[in-house]
Design a protein around this motif. Structure first.
Motif, short mmCIF file in Angstrom:
data_model
loop_
_atom_site.label_atom_id
_atom_site.label_comp_id
_atom_site.label_asym_id
_atom_site.label_seq_id
_atom_site.Cartn_x
_atom_site.Cartn_y
_atom_site.Cartn_z
N LYS A 77 0.82 -1.21 0.00
CA LYS A 77 0.00 0.00 0.00
C LYS A 77 0.86 1.26 0.00
O LYS A 77 0.49 2.27 -0.60
CB LYS A 77 -0.94 -0.03 1.21
N GLY A 78 2.01 1.19 0.67
CA GLY A 78 2.91 2.33 0.64
C GLY A 78 3.44 2.60 -0.76
O GLY A 78 3.53 3.75 -1.20
N LEU A 79 3.77 1.56 -1.49
CA LEU A 79 4.22 1.72 -2.87
C LEU A 79 3.10 2.24 -3.76
O LEU A 79 3.32 3.08 -4.65
CB LEU A 79 4.75 0.39 -3.41
N GLN A 80 1.90 1.76 -3.54
CA GLN A 80 0.76 2.26 -4.31
C GLN A 80 0.55 3.74 -4.05
O GLN A 80 0.29 4.52 -4.97
CB GLN A 80 -0.49 1.46 -3.93
N THR A 81 0.68 4.15 -2.79
CA THR A 81 0.58 5.56 -2.44
C THR A 81 1.66 6.38 -3.13
O THR A 81 1.41 7.50 -3.60
CB THR A 81 0.69 5.73 -0.91
N ALA A 82 2.86 5.83 -3.20
CA ALA A 82 3.97 6.54 -3.82
C ALA A 82 3.70 6.86 -5.29
O ALA A 82 4.02 7.95 -5.77
CB ALA A 82 5.25 5.71 -3.70
N ALA B 37 15.57 6.81 -9.87
CA ALA B 37 14.47 7.22 -9.02
C ALA B 37 14.27 6.14 -7.97
O ALA B 37 14.72 5.01 -8.13
CB ALA B 37 13.20 7.43 -9.83
N MET B 38 13.59 6.51 -6.89
CA MET B 38 13.34 5.55 -5.83
C MET B 38 11.93 5.75 -5.29
O MET B 38 11.53 6.87 -4.96
CB MET B 38 14.36 5.73 -4.70
N ALA B 39 11.16 4.67 -5.23
CA ALA B 39 9.85 4.69 -4.60
C ALA B 39 10.03 4.22 -3.16
O ALA B 39 10.58 3.15 -2.91
CB ALA B 39 8.87 3.79 -5.34
N VAL B 40 9.56 5.02 -2.23
CA VAL B 40 9.73 4.73 -0.81
C VAL B 40 8.39 4.34 -0.22
O VAL B 40 7.39 5.05 -0.38
CB VAL B 40 10.28 5.95 -0.05
N SER B 41 8.35 3.22 0.47
CA SER B 41 7.19 2.81 1.25
C SER B 41 7.64 2.66 2.69
O SER B 41 8.35 1.71 3.03
CB SER B 41 6.62 1.48 0.73
N ALA B 42 7.28 3.63 3.53
CA ALA B 42 7.64 3.58 4.95
C ALA B 42 6.37 3.31 5.73
O ALA B 42 5.43 4.10 5.68
CB ALA B 42 8.28 4.90 5.38
N ILE B 43 6.31 2.21 6.44
CA ILE B 43 5.09 1.85 7.14
C ILE B 43 5.31 1.86 8.65
O ILE B 43 6.39 1.58 9.14
CB ILE B 43 4.52 0.49 6.66
N GLN B 44 4.27 2.25 9.35
CA GLN B 44 4.27 2.26 10.80
C GLN B 44 2.98 1.62 11.31
O GLN B 44 1.91 1.86 10.77
CB GLN B 44 4.36 3.69 11.36
N ALA C 200 6.26 7.85 -1.43
CA ALA C 200 6.74 8.95 -2.27
C ALA C 200 7.62 8.38 -3.36
O ALA C 200 8.24 7.33 -3.19
CB ALA C 200 7.53 9.97 -1.45
N VAL C 201 7.68 9.08 -4.49
CA VAL C 201 8.65 8.79 -5.53
C VAL C 201 9.67 9.92 -5.52
O VAL C 201 9.31 11.10 -5.51
CB VAL C 201 7.99 8.69 -6.92
N LEU C 202 10.95 9.56 -5.51
CA LEU C 202 12.02 10.53 -5.41
C LEU C 202 12.94 10.44 -6.62
O LEU C 202 13.48 9.37 -6.91
CB LEU C 202 12.83 10.28 -4.13
N GLU C 203 13.09 11.54 -7.33
CA GLU C 203 13.98 11.60 -8.50
C GLU C 203 15.35 12.12 -8.06
O GLU C 203 15.46 13.11 -7.34
CB GLU C 203 13.39 12.54 -9.56
#
Length: 227
Positions: A95-100, A159-166, A194-197
């Protein structure tokens, strides 16, 4: 960016930082991704409680990343609730990746949903699995883990897709690993994405300072797997 048929690798770093990247990505770029992520996470953890203030925590993480050459897009924090369904770490990572990636449909949605499960399955099946969840630490009442999906183009752009879950879910004390079961009934769960370039020129100006601020063990690879 990378295509689905490319072979991917998984690395586990300290503090439950998971990195997925394609074969062929330069070690220089991968080291930059890991160093920046580790430093931004450490900075956010010093100032904010990721469970109590996930949105503020992630905003600070993004701020620090942007200062090191990572331009963010599609930044969001999603509160995840699932009625009549047991939430698992793999679900939240997906879900974090989907959000990103923001709005998505079809094959991309399926791929993002499956990546979290692929990572968790690979770790659980590994004979050299890393015990990611200590039974006598603060993790008795909360869990934080990140999955970072690195990509690169034929031109070498990254680029990097970040999925940080808590989650404040309690782990199953009879299980050895974070990847095993935990009780998510009545818990609060957040998936940050988030997606980070990456701007390599901006990072190069700060590289020595970034690496100098990291703990010596921050970039230690605890486990490496093909997935």
């Amino acid at each position: 960016m990378t295509t689905d048929h490319q072979k991917m690798k998984l690395e586990v770093l300290p503090d439950k930082n998971l990195f997925v990247f394609p074969e062929g990505m330069s070690q220089e770029n991968l080291d930059a991704a890991k160093a920046c992520h580790a430093l931004a996470t450490q900075s956010a953890n010093k100032l904010y409680n990721a469970i109590n203030d996930p949105r503020v925590w992630f905003a600070h993480y993004i701020f620090v990343m942007s200062k090191m050459g990572w331009s963010p897009t599609n930044v969001d924090v999603l509160k995840v609730t699932e009625s009549n369904q047991r939430l698992e770490i793999s679900n939240l990572l997906g879900k974090g990746l989907q959000t990103a990636y923001g709005a998505f449909t079809g094959d991309l949605a399926t791929a993002l949903e499956g990546l979290g499960k692929t990572v968790v399955s690979a770790l659980a099946a590994s004979a050299n699995n890393v015990e990611l969840l200590g039974r006598t630490t603060s993790e008795n009442d909360r869990t934080e883990v990140s999955l970072n999906r690195c990509e690169y183009s034929s031109e070498g752009n990254m680029a990097m897709a970040v999925s940080a879950i808590q989650t404040d879910a309690k782990p199953d004390k009879t299980a050895n690993y974070l990847l095993a079961k935990w009780d998510s009934s009545g818990t609060t769960n957040f998936a940050c994405g988030a997606v980070l370039e990456f701007d390599a020129r901006q990072y190069e100006k700060l590289r020595s300072a970034v690496e100098g601020k990291l703990d010596a063990s921050a970039l230690e690879v605890l486990l490496a797997l093909d997935i």
